[in-house]
Motif scaffolding. Structure first.
Motif, short mmCIF file in Angstrom:
data_model
loop_
_atom_site.label_atom_id
_atom_site.label_comp_id
_atom_site.label_asym_id
_atom_site.label_seq_id
_atom_site.Cartn_x
_atom_site.Cartn_y
_atom_site.Cartn_z
N GLU A 37 0.79 -1.24 0.04
CA GLU A 37 -0.13 -0.14 0.18
C GLU A 37 0.75 1.27 0.00
OE1 GLU A 37 -3.42 0.09 2.31
OE2 GLU A 37 -4.07 -1.80 1.65
N THR A 38 2.02 1.18 0.69
CA THR A 38 2.94 2.23 0.81
C THR A 38 4.23 1.99 0.37
OG1 THR A 38 3.23 2.09 2.97
CG2 THR A 38 1.38 3.38 2.31
N ALA A 39 5.03 3.05 -0.02
CA ALA A 39 6.57 3.03 -0.19
C ALA A 39 7.14 2.19 1.22
CB ALA A 39 7.25 4.08 -0.58
N ALA A 40 6.79 2.75 2.19
CA ALA A 40 7.32 2.27 3.54
C ALA A 40 7.09 1.12 3.77
CB ALA A 40 6.72 3.33 4.61
N GLU A 41 5.95 0.61 3.42
CA GLU A 41 5.62 -0.98 3.83
C GLU A 41 6.37 -2.04 2.86
OE1 GLU A 41 1.69 -4.02 2.96
OE2 GLU A 41 1.56 -1.86 2.99
N ALA A 42 6.75 -1.29 1.67
CA ALA A 42 7.78 -2.18 0.76
C ALA A 42 9.12 -2.02 1.29
CB ALA A 42 7.66 -1.43 -0.65
N GLU A 43 9.52 -0.97 2.01
CA GLU A 43 11.02 -0.88 2.41
C GLU A 43 10.99 -1.89 3.73
OE1 GLU A 43 13.55 0.79 1.54
OE2 GLU A 43 13.10 1.93 0.17
N ALA A 44 9.92 -2.00 4.47
CA ALA A 44 9.93 -2.60 5.80
C ALA A 44 10.04 -4.23 5.39
CB ALA A 44 8.68 -2.37 6.28
N ALA A 45 9.17 -4.30 4.04
CA ALA A 45 9.24 -5.90 3.70
C ALA A 45 10.70 -6.45 3.21
CB ALA A 45 8.19 -6.08 2.54
N TYR A 46 11.28 -5.27 2.65
CA TYR A 46 12.53 -5.93 1.94
C TYR A 46 13.41 -5.73 3.26
CZ TYR A 46 16.94 -5.72 -0.66
OH TYR A 46 18.31 -6.11 -1.13
N ALA A 47 13.45 -5.14 4.49
CA ALA A 47 14.46 -4.98 5.31
C ALA A 47 14.13 -6.33 6.11
CB ALA A 47 14.10 -3.84 6.14
N LYS A 59 19.15 -4.19 -3.05
CA LYS A 59 18.07 -3.33 -2.84
C LYS A 59 18.13 -2.41 -4.24
CE LYS A 59 16.01 0.11 0.10
NZ LYS A 59 16.41 0.73 1.30
N GLY A 60 16.92 -2.30 -4.93
CA GLY A 60 16.80 -1.30 -6.12
C GLY A 60 16.79 0.03 -5.67
N ALA A 61 16.78 1.05 -6.44
CA ALA A 61 16.75 2.35 -6.28
C ALA A 61 15.70 2.94 -6.88
CB ALA A 61 17.98 3.28 -7.05
N ASP A 62 15.31 4.11 -6.63
CA ASP A 62 14.03 4.90 -7.26
C ASP A 62 12.99 4.34 -6.51
OD1 ASP A 62 15.59 6.33 -9.31
OD2 ASP A 62 15.38 4.69 -10.36
N GLY A 63 13.14 4.35 -5.11
CA GLY A 63 11.73 3.66 -4.31
C GLY A 63 11.22 2.34 -4.55
N ASP A 64 11.93 1.39 -5.41
CA ASP A 64 11.46 0.06 -5.32
C ASP A 64 12.57 -0.53 -5.12
OD1 ASP A 64 10.40 -2.24 -6.28
OD2 ASP A 64 10.59 -1.96 -8.42
N PRO A 65 12.45 -1.15 -3.71
CA PRO A 65 13.58 -1.91 -3.01
C PRO A 65 13.55 -3.39 -3.95
CG PRO A 65 11.77 -1.98 -1.65
CD PRO A 65 11.38 -0.84 -2.64
N PHE A 66 12.44 -3.70 -4.62
CA PHE A 66 12.31 -5.19 -4.96
C PHE A 66 12.58 -5.02 -6.50
CE2 PHE A 66 10.26 -5.84 -0.98
CZ PHE A 66 10.71 -7.02 -0.59
#
Length: 228
Positions: A37-47, A59-66
């Motif tokens: 739902e949010t970029a923060a949620e994606a970041e947390a999932a990657y972490a 980790k990818g750049a431009d706000g897409d860690p996956f």
């Protein structure tokens, strides 16, 4: 009314580390297909992913860690392989693991790209898939095979099809003789006597020095022969 399927079922041997990575990637793909739902949620999932996952998919750049994972798919916003992956220990062979792949809606090319990335110890291997239908419908049936190797993914018609392999010669231009070709025993000369290299052989070849810089040229397909 008819139901249409793209089906596959096969197993390959994988390492213990690869088995752990596969069992981590499979639920992640489902979460990515549903979307965060949010970029923060994606970041947390990657972490929260393992060090092994982060080494395989930095980790990818431009706000897409996956990004490194989703870029394997034709549609990065819907990274699905359409089948189940289950890596498990082989009871009859302690310390060995198998990956079981089964599904009715498989995306063969996406599946091949993913397994090429996460199962290097299994390469090369082949698998097949079938287009099927719950009723007799004209042109509703078909399928094919895929060879997944370290250097590429090759569609096949039959599981025993030979794979086209590059045949390379080393060429250099001579002021008097024009284009000449390298022979490991006699040096540069006519094409008919040139040493033919595989891609692996070309990478290991010690290039001759002096004169114009030589370059690799690919020969057309021909019957098998001895390669360097």
């Amino acid at each position: 009314m008819a139901d249409y399927y793209t089906q596959t079922s096969f197993a390959i041997h994988v390492s213990e580390d690869e088995a752990a990575l596969i069992n981590e990637v499979d639920p992640l793909l489902r979460a990515l297909a549903d979307g965060f739902e949010t970029a923060a949620e994606a970041e947390a999932a990657y972490a929260a992913t393992s060090a092994q996952f982060q080494a395989a998919f930095p980790k990818g750049a431009d706000g897409d860690p996956f990004f490194e994972l989703t870029s394997l798919f034709d549609d990065p916003t819907w990274p699905t392989i359409g089948c189940d992956l289950e890596a498990r220990a082989t009871p009859e062979r302690p310390g060995h693991f198998q990956l079981w792949v089964n599904g009715d809606d498989v995306r063969p090319f996406a599946l091949a790209a993913l397994l090429q990335r996460v199962c290097p110890s299994a390469l090369p291997f082949r698998f097949g898939w079938a287009y099927t239908c719950s009723r007799h419908r004209i042109d509703a049936f078909g399928g094919g095979y895929m060879e997944v190797g370290a250097n590429g993914i090759i569609p096949l018609i039959d599981p025993d099809d030979p794979v086209a392999v590059k045949r390379l010669v080393l060429a250099a231009r001579d002021a008097e003789d024009g284009l000449t070709f390298w022979n490991n025993d006699t040096g540069f000369g006519a094409l008919v006597s040139a040493t033919v290299f595989s891609e692996a052989g070309a990478q290991k070849a010690i290039l001759p020095v002096g004169g114009d810089r030589p370059e690799w040229l690919e020969l057309p397909a021909a019957p098998s022969e001895q390669w360097a």
